[in-house]
Design a protein around this motif. Structure first.
Motif, PDB file in Angstrom:
ATOM      1  N   LEU A  90       0.910  49.681  92.355  1.00  0.00           N
ATOM      2  CA  LEU A  90       0.729  49.668  93.809  1.00  0.00           C
ATOM      3  C   LEU A  90       1.698  50.632  94.482  1.00  0.00           C
ATOM      4  O   LEU A  90       1.321  51.345  95.422  1.00  0.00           O
ATOM      5  N   MET A  91       2.935  50.690  94.012  1.00  0.00           N
ATOM      6  CA  MET A  91       3.908  51.633  94.585  1.00  0.00           C
ATOM      7  C   MET A  91       3.441  53.074  94.392  1.00  0.00           C
ATOM      8  O   MET A  91       3.568  53.893  95.315  1.00  0.00           O
ATOM      9  N   GLU A  92       2.898  53.385  93.238  1.00  0.00           N
ATOM     10  CA  GLU A  92       2.399  54.740  92.992  1.00  0.00           C
ATOM     11  C   GLU A  92       1.236  55.054  93.935  1.00  0.00           C
ATOM     12  O   GLU A  92       1.146  56.167  94.466  1.00  0.00           O
ATOM     13  N   PHE A  93       0.357  54.070  94.148  1.00  0.00           N
ATOM     14  CA  PHE A  93      -0.767  54.283  95.057  1.00  0.00           C
ATOM     15  C   PHE A  93      -0.276  54.477  96.491  1.00  0.00           C
ATOM     16  O   PHE A  93      -0.773  55.344  97.213  1.00  0.00           O
ATOM     17  N   VAL A  94       0.711  53.680  96.903  1.00  0.00           N
ATOM     18  CA  VAL A  94       1.279  53.804  98.261  1.00  0.00           C
ATOM     19  C   VAL A  94       1.912  55.175  98.440  1.00  0.00           C
ATOM     20  O   VAL A  94       1.782  55.795  99.509  1.00  0.00           O
ATOM     21  N   ASP A  95       2.569  55.682  97.421  1.00  0.00           N
ATOM     22  CA  ASP A  95       3.200  57.007  97.507  1.00  0.00           C
ATOM     23  C   ASP A  95       2.169  58.122  97.659  1.00  0.00           C
ATOM     24  O   ASP A  95       2.439  59.134  98.300  1.00  0.00           O
ATOM     25  N   MET A 110      -9.466  49.825  96.633  1.00  0.00           N
ATOM     26  CA  MET A 110     -10.536  49.086  95.947  1.00  0.00           C
ATOM     27  C   MET A 110     -11.279  49.968  94.951  1.00  0.00           C
ATOM     28  O   MET A 110     -11.729  49.493  93.909  1.00  0.00           O
ATOM     29  N   ARG A 111     -11.428  51.234  95.285  1.00  0.00           N
ATOM     30  CA  ARG A 111     -12.215  52.145  94.461  1.00  0.00           C
ATOM     31  C   ARG A 111     -11.401  52.830  93.362  1.00  0.00           C
ATOM     32  O   ARG A 111     -11.956  53.569  92.540  1.00  0.00           O
ATOM     33  N   GLU A 112     -10.108  52.578  93.336  1.00  0.00           N
ATOM     34  CA  GLU A 112      -9.235  53.229  92.349  1.00  0.00           C
ATOM     35  C   GLU A 112      -9.506  52.710  90.929  1.00  0.00           C
ATOM     36  O   GLU A 112      -9.658  53.493  89.998  1.00  0.00           O
ATOM     37  N   SER A 113      -9.524  51.404  90.767  1.00  0.00           N
ATOM     38  CA  SER A 113      -9.779  50.790  89.458  1.00  0.00           C
ATOM     39  C   SER A 113     -10.003  49.295  89.671  1.00  0.00           C
ATOM     40  O   SER A 113      -9.695  48.773  90.750  1.00  0.00           O
ATOM     41  N   PRO A 114     -10.520  48.592  88.659  1.00  0.00           N
ATOM     42  CA  PRO A 114     -10.699  47.137  88.814  1.00  0.00           C
ATOM     43  C   PRO A 114      -9.384  46.407  89.099  1.00  0.00           C
ATOM     44  O   PRO A 114      -9.343  45.455  89.879  1.00  0.00           O
ATOM     45  N   ARG A 115      -8.319  46.862  88.499  1.00  0.00           N
ATOM     46  CA  ARG A 115      -7.007  46.240  88.742  1.00  0.00           C
ATOM     47  C   ARG A 115      -6.550  46.488  90.189  1.00  0.00           C
ATOM     48  O   ARG A 115      -6.026  45.605  90.846  1.00  0.00           O
ATOM     49  N   HIS A 116      -6.795  47.710  90.669  1.00  0.00           N
ATOM     50  CA  HIS A 116      -6.448  48.043  92.058  1.00  0.00           C
ATOM     51  C   HIS A 116      -7.328  47.272  93.041  1.00  0.00           C
ATOM     52  O   HIS A 116      -6.898  46.937  94.133  1.00  0.00           O
ATOM     53  N   LYS A 117      -8.575  47.019  92.627  1.00  0.00           N
ATOM     54  CA  LYS A 117      -9.479  46.242  93.473  1.00  0.00           C
ATOM     55  C   LYS A 117      -8.900  44.849  93.720  1.00  0.00           C
ATOM     56  O   LYS A 117      -8.921  44.346  94.847  1.00  0.00           O
TER      57      LYS A 117
END
Length: 170
Positions: A90-95, A110-117
């Protein structure tokens, strides 16, 4: 002459003298219906330049995006102690992604990966809960009004000192 002007004004259907009377509408209005105004009459200030949205609607959009930021921070704090791997993701996505538009951030997450969803769904849940149950709306209104009052006093005091001959040491 004044009397004759007043007499002729009195005969006009739209004269100031006739506005105070309860008279039937002029014949030209026969058969037409008066439309109720779309806007209720209000004693509040008119704020130009907001198009279709009111200032309150614009503020709501900003608060909505702020709630997304708060939800991300809450979820990050929860993940830090429970799942270091999810916290890192999540930190990497926020960055990599801006939080200026909360809905776009969550949609992209949500569209990044099932885990990100799963993380995005958790953020949506926390955002809703924080808005409805935890955010202190009355306190915000009080603090905003207090901030405006204090800021106005400070600016007026600074201007008065700047433009007057009052010594600043006193």
């Amino acid at each position: 002459m004044e009397a004759s002007v007043l007499k002729s004004l009195h005969k006009l259907p739209f004269s100031p003298l006739n506005l105070r009377r309860n008279r039937a509408a002029p014949a030209a209005w026969a058969g037409t219906r008066r439309r109720a105004s779309a806007r209720p009459i209000s004693q509040k200030m008119y704020v130009p330049g907001f198009g279709e949205k009111s200032p309150e609607a614009k503020a709501a959009i900003n608060i909505h995006d702020f709630f997304t930021l708060m939800a991300v921070r809450i979820v990050l704090a929860q993940l830090k102690s429970h799942s270091a791997e999810a916290h890192k993701e999540l930190m990497e996505f926020v960055d990599r992604n801006s939080l200026n538009d909360g809905d776009k951030f969550c949609a992209d997450l949500m569209r990044e990966s099932p885990r990100h969803k799963a993380l995005a769904l958790r953020i949506l849940e926390v955002r809703s809960s924080y808005c409805k149950e935890d955010f202190e709306w009355d306190n915000m209104q009080r603090l905003a009004a207090q901030l405006v009052d204090e800021s106005n006093k400070k600016l007026m005091r600074e201007y008065l000192l700047e433009t007057s001959n009052i010594e600043k040491d006193k």
